[in-house]
Scaffold this active site. Structure first.
Site, mmCIF file in Angstrom:
data_model
loop_
_atom_site.group_PDB
_atom_site.id
_atom_site.type_symbol
_atom_site.label_atom_id
_atom_site.label_comp_id
_atom_site.label_asym_id
_atom_site.label_seq_id
_atom_site.Cartn_x
_atom_site.Cartn_y
_atom_site.Cartn_z
ATOM 1 N N TYR A 1 0.820 -1.227 0.000
ATOM 2 C CA TYR A 1 0.000 0.000 0.000
ATOM 3 C C TYR A 1 0.852 1.277 0.000
ATOM 4 O O TYR A 1 2.049 1.226 0.123
ATOM 5 C CB TYR A 1 -1.094 -0.021 1.059
ATOM 6 N N GLU A 2 0.180 2.395 -0.228
ATOM 7 C CA GLU A 2 0.854 3.692 -0.450
ATOM 8 C C GLU A 2 1.834 3.630 -1.619
ATOM 9 O O GLU A 2 2.898 4.242 -1.592
ATOM 10 C CB GLU A 2 1.591 4.157 0.815
ATOM 11 N N GLY A 3 1.456 2.894 -2.642
ATOM 12 C CA GLY A 3 2.331 2.744 -3.807
ATOM 13 C C GLY A 3 3.171 1.501 -3.654
ATOM 14 O O GLY A 3 4.089 1.462 -2.828
ATOM 15 N N GLN B 1 7.570 2.688 -6.112
ATOM 16 C CA GLN B 1 8.565 3.503 -5.404
ATOM 17 C C GLN B 1 9.868 3.534 -6.194
ATOM 18 O O GLN B 1 10.506 4.579 -6.326
ATOM 19 C CB GLN B 1 8.831 2.928 -3.998
#
Lengths: 597, 597
Positions: free
Chosen positions: A440-442, A447
């Site tokens: 999650y969060e990319g 990244q």
């Protein structure tokens, strides 16, 4: 039952001896954070983590969240009370704006507090953590009216915050999102669409839930340049600012997941829900990135947190478990067997974890200090320089800390043998919980692409140049210290590989962008190894000084010197493999037709 | 819902083109396994795996096993019927002794069948898999009377088998075991003690359960030389050989585990249960090692199986998921986004898995052929040579395949983004199931120690010398083939590192045994990389020949040639890091006092 002790002593050593916290006392908030205050804050944070959050971690996993037919969600036993205690302790607002009730302390301090909380209970910490990220985005981009209406309640923790980005057909590629926003006569918008994977989307711990929602205003351009950000509260604030009318946003279902069972992952249905624009129309991604960048550091911290708590429990088990004899002869001849701490391979696993943990904590604190400087320094050049480094480090920390945090939880579980696979020991929960942080969060591949495709070339490579100059200057500055040689040699080798990898990308990725994509993951991990190696050098230097100054600290400092040496011997050599892989480029992997996979 | 297609074509290619199956037709059992028979067997195995076992994998995980108050255990819905079908299809007895109803086909063929079954349903496959291992141990060591009483029922699958080794205070260190055996007047023994982590210890699928139990005969020497092996049936066979009197062995509880929920992991209480000695008294570990070695190959196969099924599902998802655009410009401009197969980093993850899967399948088949030769060859020298290689490869396969199998399941899950974390997609089950394989049948650190501490020095290093000679001869034999150069170069580099690592251990581990322990894990993985690299060379050679001979096979063979190249470019470079780590020895990790961890 697993246990947890917050690493307060290590945190203070890093702040005071390694990162020289005192040098920042010209910045707002830092003046209030004297060494005594910092120590007191960390001791209190340790206490609430150990005594309130940790005891409900395993039970929270077993019980999970329950959605009822009316769309309400019940969190596990003890969570509501824990959230209240956490909010009342002022932990949510620790580093937030004092104008709205925050304590205005350094973000760096909040990083440590969040690590402790997440080690104790990762699923719990997501509730206040997402609230903190939402606070940051609102504080930075919303109108004064919205700030006044929402921030005091969120900072006090009577209301919580969430991020509503993902839709069934779009996760990474937000340009595809369909949720639409239609202007209402009163200046608000009617938001309609379905969002999925919304962490903490519904719960029973706060009076109100404030959703930050990405949607497309009717008639807006397609793609990412037509996305706007809205505040969509569960209950619309009434004239006196209290939760009023129920808004048209509700939880349609919750997911059955691998881990973080105590955090509700919701499908959120927006049925003409009232929303208020945050920042400029069509510039929503920009505003959301404030929240996402803060959340990415928070997720990096989760990787570290699970690695730390898993390490502590593995060490405790290894010390007590008697099995086999040392290869060099019995060490506890009076006992039926030696403790498994005598076995080199058990020590290898434990030291691989520890060599990461201490450097990772240093690195995220260093990044957090740059976040503080980038927000608070009166010097624009300093702000810019810190923003550069922070931007460069954010994807590295998110990707590398969560990959290694998960691997380390798996390693710590391995120390337990069969017991590691059994629920009641708690080790397998750390593994399951840590797994989400890579996604999650990319997802971590994103990244890596952010690092190589965006952060490296940005401003003509200014951020990377600054980083390499700093490390290069450090290597030069320390080269005459004989005690530093074992550390500097490893760092030097790693930096050399990083420079070669950067050069390779510069020469090969312009003409063939797939070469950047093919090497991005290796580059990210190579960068992480070098950045942590740099931290180990700083830690070693500080440990040598502290040991010389205070004989009572000799044993603790020797442990750091050994762990740092282990890092250089056993982790740093991976940089060569990353460089070798990256240098083979994209040709082979792109040669296989998609159908032939 | 996940899906699965057994890789029959790849299996046939490996058997026929790479390993030259036809060269073994002088061995018993192989004559019956003509190419047509083999293909028919594999097609049938594919069918039962895909149509019967796979559909109950996800539901079996959700439902799990239930223990009732009377100690009985219910397996998930469909398992009983599936076991019946599996047994009636003759799959349990495929490679077992025809004297007791087995089909006597090559063990190599059973390896493939077991891979298919485990890919479809790992928790299910443990029930027949453990039965097969128990059959092997009984066939090899038990008296004719015991064989006649037990083998026909076990081979037919009306009775199942288990291994009872672990006790609460001893897993790896079996010398500590306390379960005791007291002679009865009738020649049997009364077995008393508690065993834990007993897979398939109780279930509702077979008429009887045959436990192979390690225990210490009263008055036997302490340590591993006082351990004997017993058959302890759940029901004692009556005069006509049918299940009779209930024996004093029962399931006290079942564990709540991270995965393999559909396989019951039992605490087994032996309360004066009647047991019959298998083989010689006090030589029980020796007899049990037959079962353990077979089980270790079975567990290696589980690592491969989860990697394969996870790969297949990740590929299917990646082809359908539209997200983002290719770095080189849109590839499906008519669609809202490109499939994620255009992204190099997605391909990297998929190819890392595939480059392992195909080489691992080749390697376990090669090891299985050596198992067949070591049992069946009329030539004693050949039997010995094959036993050497098999002994050397067994810990490598168990350790490396399960580590990589798990990592690959994690990677495949990553391809799914957030969906990978949600239960209904099935990817997180592969991860949870794969995790146990790194632990049971000897945790992977123990495999590494078995390799370095026992298998390498055995008989003056005869096995390793033979392996290195074979690979060295192969490199020489192929060096003039220009098409083989990209493959040979990688293998050569890996072999060089393996030789250096071996030399380092020889020079440094005698005087300081901790140096062997400290380097064992890296050595095991280095060995695995080289052995799989050797397989890739053989695959590449065969693929080139097949492509030249049959244009219809060009696409399939090109895919292999690309995957093999990827292996050399992206996996083989890790050998250098393993060598670098290993060469740093044990000093640093042993320097830290146990209390300072």
């Amino acid at each position: 039952m697993p246990s947890y002790q917050a690493p307060v002593a290590d945190a203070l050593f890093l702040l005071n001896d390694v990162l020289h916290w005192d040098r920042y006392n010209n910045l707002p908030g830092f003046a209030d954070a004297s060494p005594d205050v910092v120590e007191a804050v960390l001791q209190e944070a340790a206490k609430i983590s150990q005594e309130i959050l940790q005891p409900i971690n395993l039970s929270g996993d077993r019980e999970g969240c329950v959605r009822h037919d009316d769309g309400s969600v019940t969190t596990p036993k003890g969570f509501k009370e824990a959230f209240k205690a956490y909010a009342e302790g002022g932990w949510i607002g620790l580093a937030t704006n004092p104008d709205f009730g925050g304590q205005g302390l350094p973000y760096t301090l909040a990083t440590l507090v969040n690590e402790f909380s997440a080690s104790a209970n990762m699923a719990f910490t997501m509730y206040p953590g997402l609230t903190q990220s939402a606070i940051a985005a609102i504080d930075k981009h919303a109108s004064a009216e919205l700030k006044n209406a929402y921030l005091p309640k969120m900072i006090a923790g009577t209301w919580s915050g969430t991020m509503n980005l993902t839709e069934p057909h779009c996760g990474t590629d937000l340009g595809l999102l369909k949720t639409k926003a239609v202007p209402n006569p009163d200046g608000s918008y009617a938001i309609t669409g379905q969002k999925i994977f919304i962490s903490a989307g519904e719960q029973d711990m706060t009076e109100n839930i404030v959703h930050l929602v990405l949607a497309r205003i009717e008639g807006a351009p397609a793609g990412t340049r037509g996305i706007s950000l809205f505040i969509v509260p569960k209950f619309i604030p009434d004239a006196s600012g209290n939760p009023g009318e129920r808004n048209g946003v509700s939880c349609g279902s919750i997911e059955h997941k691998m881990g973080i069972h105590a955090n509700s992952t919701c499908v959120m249905n927006h049925d003409g829900a009232k929303g208020w624009l945050v920042g400029e129309a069509n510039r929503g991604l920009n505003a959301m990135f404030v929240m996402m960048n803060e959340a990415r550091l928070g997720v990096a911290n989760q990787g570290l947190s699970q690695s730390e708590v898993a390490y502590q429990n593995a060490v405790a088990y290894a010390k007590e478990r008697l099995q086999g004899r040392s290869l060099t002869g019995p060490k506890s001849p009076d006992k039926p067997a030696d403790s498994i701490m005598v076995h080199p391979d058990v020590r290898r696993m434990l030291l691989e974890i520890r060599a990461f943990n201490e450097a990772a904590r240093a690195l995220i604190l260093w990044a957090s200090l740059h976040a503080d400087v980038s927000q608070k320094s009166p010097d624009e050049k300093q702000r810019q320089a810190s923003e550069d480094i922070l931007g460069l480090l954010t994807p590295v920390l998110k990707g590398v800390f969560t990959d290694r945090g998960f691997d380390n939880a798996v390693k710590a579980q391995q120390v337990f043998g069969g017991h590691g696979y059994i629920g009641e020991w708690g080790m397998e929960q750390f593994v399951r919980d840590a797994r989400i942080a890579m996604i999650y969060e990319g997802a971590n591949g994103i990244q890596a692409l952010d690092l190589v495709g965006r952060k490296l070339p940005k401003d003509g490579g200014r951020a990377l140049t600054a980083f390499l100059n700093e490390v290069g200057g450090y290597l030069k500055q320390e080269e005459s210290d004989p005690a530093m040689q074992p550390y500097l040699a490893g760092l030097k080798s790693g930096v050399g590989h990083l420079q070669q990898a950067t050069m390779w990308l510069m020469q090969n990725a312009m003409a063939k962008p797939d070469n950047a994509g093919a090497g991005s993951y290796d580059y990210m991990h190579l960068f992480g190894l070098v950045a942590m190696g740099y931290m180990w050098c700083k830690i070693a230097k500080a440990a040598q000084a502290k040991k010389a100054a205070d004989a009572g600290q000799a044993a603790a400092m020797d442990a750091k010197l050994i762990a740092g040496k282990f890092y250089m011997e056993r982790l740093m050599p991976e940089t060569a493999a990353h460089l070798a892989r990256l240098s083979t480029g994209a040709d082979t992997m792109m040669a296989l037709p998609a159908d032939a996979f």
